[in-house]
Structure formats: C-alpha cells, structure tokens
Design a protein around this motif. Structure first.
Motif, PDB file in Angstrom:
ATOM      1  N   MET A   1      61.683  58.927  96.472  1.00 39.71           N
ATOM      2  CA  MET A   1      60.427  59.479  96.920  1.00 39.71           C
ATOM      3  C   MET A   1      59.748  58.486  97.841  1.00 39.71           C
ATOM      4  N   ARG A   2      58.999  58.947  98.790  1.00 37.94           N
ATOM      5  CA  ARG A   2      58.342  58.087  99.763  1.00 37.94           C
ATOM      6  C   ARG A   2      57.119  57.421  99.154  1.00 37.94           C
ATOM      7  N   GLU A   3      56.829  56.229  99.612  1.00 36.03           N
ATOM      8  CA  GLU A   3      55.626  55.520  99.193  1.00 36.03           C
ATOM      9  C   GLU A   3      54.443  56.071  99.979  1.00 36.03           C
ATOM     10  N   ASP A   4      53.241  56.060  99.370  1.00 36.76           N
ATOM     11  CA  ASP A   4      52.061  56.540 100.058  1.00 36.76           C
ATOM     12  C   ASP A   4      51.437  55.423 100.868  1.00 36.76           C
ATOM     13  N   ASP A   5      51.514  55.535 102.172  1.00 36.11           N
ATOM     14  CA  ASP A   5      50.858  54.582 103.053  1.00 36.11           C
ATOM     15  C   ASP A   5      50.089  55.364 104.117  1.00 36.11           C
ATOM     16  N   GLY A   6      49.607  56.564 103.730  1.00 36.91           N
ATOM     17  CA  GLY A   6      48.943  57.418 104.693  1.00 36.91           C
ATOM     18  C   GLY A   6      49.927  58.250 105.492  1.00 36.91           C
ATOM     19  N   GLU A   7      51.183  58.149 105.133  1.00 33.14           N
ATOM     20  CA  GLU A   7      52.256  58.856 105.835  1.00 33.14           C
ATOM     21  C   GLU A   7      52.123  60.360 105.661  1.00 33.14           C
ATOM     22  N   LEU A   8      52.457  61.072 106.727  1.00 33.06           N
ATOM     23  CA  LEU A   8      52.517  62.527 106.677  1.00 33.06           C
ATOM     24  C   LEU A   8      53.974  62.951 106.700  1.00 33.06           C
ATOM     25  N   VAL A   9      54.297  63.912 105.859  1.00 29.56           N
ATOM     26  CA  VAL A   9      55.659  64.412 105.725  1.00 29.56           C
ATOM     27  C   VAL A   9      55.716  65.819 106.311  1.00 29.56           C
ATOM     28  N   PRO A  10      56.637  66.084 107.245  1.00 30.13           N
ATOM     29  CA  PRO A  10      56.762  67.451 107.776  1.00 30.13           C
ATOM     30  C   PRO A  10      57.427  68.362 106.744  1.00 30.13           C
ATOM     31  N   LEU A  11      56.856  69.544 106.583  1.00 34.67           N
ATOM     32  CA  LEU A  11      57.388  70.519 105.632  1.00 34.67           C
ATOM     33  C   LEU A  11      57.729  71.814 106.356  1.00 34.67           C
ATOM     34  N   ASP A  12      58.761  72.487 105.877  1.00 29.88           N
ATOM     35  CA  ASP A  12      59.130  73.805 106.394  1.00 29.88           C
ATOM     36  C   ASP A  12      58.487  74.864 105.505  1.00 29.88           C
ATOM     37  N   VAL A  13      57.995  75.941 106.122  1.00 29.88           N
ATOM     38  CA  VAL A  13      57.463  77.061 105.353  1.00 29.88           C
ATOM     39  C   VAL A  13      58.658  77.916 104.946  1.00 29.88           C
ATOM     40  N   ALA A  14      59.032  77.829 103.671  1.00 28.67           N
ATOM     41  CA  ALA A  14      60.203  78.554 103.180  1.00 28.67           C
ATOM     42  C   ALA A  14      59.891  80.018 102.911  1.00 28.67           C
ATOM     43  N   GLY A  15      58.626  80.350 102.698  1.00 30.14           N
ATOM     44  CA  GLY A  15      58.258  81.738 102.471  1.00 30.14           C
ATOM     45  C   GLY A  15      57.266  81.890 101.343  1.00 30.14           C
ATOM     46  N   VAL A  16      57.079  83.139 100.938  1.00 30.76           N
ATOM     47  CA  VAL A  16      56.131  83.508  99.891  1.00 30.76           C
ATOM     48  C   VAL A  16      56.912  84.225  98.805  1.00 30.76           C
ATOM     49  N   ARG A  17      56.588  83.912  97.564  1.00 30.69           N
ATOM     50  CA  ARG A  17      57.239  84.645  96.472  1.00 30.69           C
ATOM     51  C   ARG A  17      56.289  84.821  95.319  1.00 30.69           C
ATOM     52  N   ARG A  18      56.607  85.764  94.473  1.00 29.78           N
ATOM     53  CA  ARG A  18      55.829  86.027  93.258  1.00 29.78           C
ATOM     54  C   ARG A  18      56.415  85.146  92.160  1.00 29.78           C
ATOM     55  N   HIS A  19      55.558  84.339  91.533  1.00 29.93           N
ATOM     56  CA  HIS A  19      55.999  83.411  90.492  1.00 29.93           C
ATOM     57  C   HIS A  19      55.654  83.994  89.123  1.00 29.93           C
ATOM     58  N   LEU A  20      56.671  84.201  88.321  1.00 32.29           N
ATOM     59  CA  LEU A  20      56.476  84.746  86.982  1.00 32.29           C
ATOM     60  C   LEU A  20      56.227  83.604  86.010  1.00 32.29           C
ATOM     61  N   PRO A  21      55.624  83.762  84.873  1.00 31.33           N
ATOM     62  CA  PRO A  21      55.203  85.015  84.251  1.00 31.33           C
ATOM     63  C   PRO A  21      53.817  85.478  84.674  1.00 31.33           C
ATOM     64  N   ALA A  22      53.024  84.602  85.280  1.00 31.72           N
ATOM     65  CA  ALA A  22      51.645  84.965  85.626  1.00 31.72           C
ATOM     66  C   ALA A  22      51.569  85.842  86.871  1.00 31.72           C
ATOM     67  N   GLU A  23      52.694  86.023  87.554  1.00 29.76           N
ATOM     68  CA  GLU A  23      52.770  86.811  88.779  1.00 29.76           C
ATOM     69  C   GLU A  23      51.897  86.246  89.888  1.00 29.76           C
ATOM     70  N   ASP A  24      51.717  84.913  89.879  1.00 30.42           N
ATOM     71  CA  ASP A  24      50.998  84.263  90.969  1.00 30.42           C
ATOM     72  C   ASP A  24      51.798  84.420  92.251  1.00 30.42           C
ATOM     73  N   LEU A  25      51.100  84.484  93.373  1.00 27.83           N
ATOM     74  CA  LEU A  25      51.742  84.481  94.682  1.00 27.83           C
ATOM     75  C   LEU A  25      51.752  83.036  95.164  1.00 27.83           C
ATOM     76  N   VAL A  26      52.926  82.572  95.572  1.00 31.21           N
ATOM     77  CA  VAL A  26      53.112  81.162  95.887  1.00 31.21           C
ATOM     78  C   VAL A  26      53.760  81.020  97.257  1.00 31.21           C
ATOM     79  N   VAL A  27      53.172  80.143  98.093  1.00 28.66           N
ATOM     80  CA  VAL A  27      53.811  79.742  99.344  1.00 28.66           C
ATOM     81  C   VAL A  27      54.660  78.535  99.007  1.00 28.66           C
ATOM     82  N   LEU A  28      55.906  78.549  99.449  1.00 28.15           N
ATOM     83  CA  LEU A  28      56.806  77.431  99.193  1.00 28.15           C
ATOM     84  C   LEU A  28      56.983  76.632 100.476  1.00 28.15           C
ATOM     85  N   LEU A  29      56.618  75.355 100.400  1.00 30.64           N
ATOM     86  CA  LEU A  29      56.811  74.427 101.511  1.00 30.64           C
ATOM     87  C   LEU A  29      57.922  73.482 101.103  1.00 30.64           C
TER      88      LEU A  29
END
Length: 170
Positions: free
Chosen positions: A1-29
C-alpha cells in the motif's frame, strides 16, 4: 500500500452496482496498481446518472451532471480532474479541480458524475484509499470486470428508482 504524503492515486470508474443485503447503490472506483477498490455509497439519482454516463447513454434532456458540465464549460473553462479528498464520519468529500485552478467543494458522487461526462481523471488521496479501499477479489479480475460490464449493458435508469415491493435487478 502507498504511504500518505499528500499523494493522489488515479482511480478507474468501474461502474455502479447494488450491494446486498442492504441494497445500497455503490460506485466502484478501482486502483489497478494496488488492486484496491474504493466503494462509495451513492443515492439513486446519482447512481443512475453515473451508470448512464459510464454506458455512454445520452439522455434526451440533460441530467443534473450534464447541466453542471455545461455550466463549467460555457465560459471556456474545463474540468481538469476530481479528487476524493477525505472520509469524515463515513462520508466521502471531494473537489472539482477546474483547468483555471479553481477548486470547488463537492460530494464524491457528484464529482464522479461530472468526471465521467467530461472524461476527466478521478484522483483519490492515498490516505483515503488506504483507509477505505478493499482488496479486489482474488481470481481472474478481468473476468469479473467483464461480468460487471455485461451487467451494466442491461441496466436501465428505472432499475435504480427503488420502488417498494420491486425485486432488485441482479
């Protein structure tokens, strides 16, 4: 894992899915380098907006994030990138960073919604990713992403309306 030095990590938007059991809607980066996934719970309107943009669907009338993109671009500005900056009491905070250098405070879901419409990078504070990121499931990651893409192809905006008594989509 990267150390925190104010670094920004680029993330890809993988999509949106329904997370069970609470059926929350989640964006996955997804951070392909560390194989971490940052799940962000979003509301139904934001989930629909992000899912529609990820799929490349252009609505007949602009959604809120389309409008915000137009407002940013109308005076000749552009969105340089968005940053997921903090996680405070379980709530992700973000900023829109304009090409002019102006930073605008934002909810993470709204920042992601605008980023996918403008093709702008989504960046995340390394500290936030280290704190809230979860390891991607072991196994064939490409196969899992392909299954998710197939799921997204069949998603309709109505799937996120959350009507009572309605069975959730897979």
């Amino acid at each position: 894992m990267r150390e925190d030095d104010g670094e920004l990590v680029p993330l890809d938007v993988a999509g949106v899915r329904r997370h069970l059991p609470a059926e929350d809607l989640v964006v996955l980066l997804h951070d392909p380098e560390s194989r971490l996934v940052l799940p962000i719970v979003v509301g139904p309107a934001e989930a629909t907006s992000i899912a529609v943009a990820v799929e490349g669907v252009v609505p007949l009338r602009p959604l809120t994030h389309d409008l915000l993109r137009s407002v940013i671009e109308a005076p000749g500005n552009s969105l340089d990138h968005v940053e997921i900056t903090q996680l405070v009491d379980g709530v992700f905070h973000a900023a829109l960073v304009l090409a002019s250098g102006v930073r605008v405070d934002s909810r993470a879901s709204d920042a992601i919604g605008v980023a996918v419409r403008t093709g702008s990078p989504v960046m995340c504070a390394a500290e936030v990713l280290a704190l809230a990121g979860v390891e991607a499931a072991s196994g064939d990651e490409e196969q899992e992403l392909e299954k998710f893409r197939e799921f997204l192809e069949g998603v309709e905006p109505e799937d996120f309306e959350g009507e009572e008594g309605r069975e959730p989509s897979p």
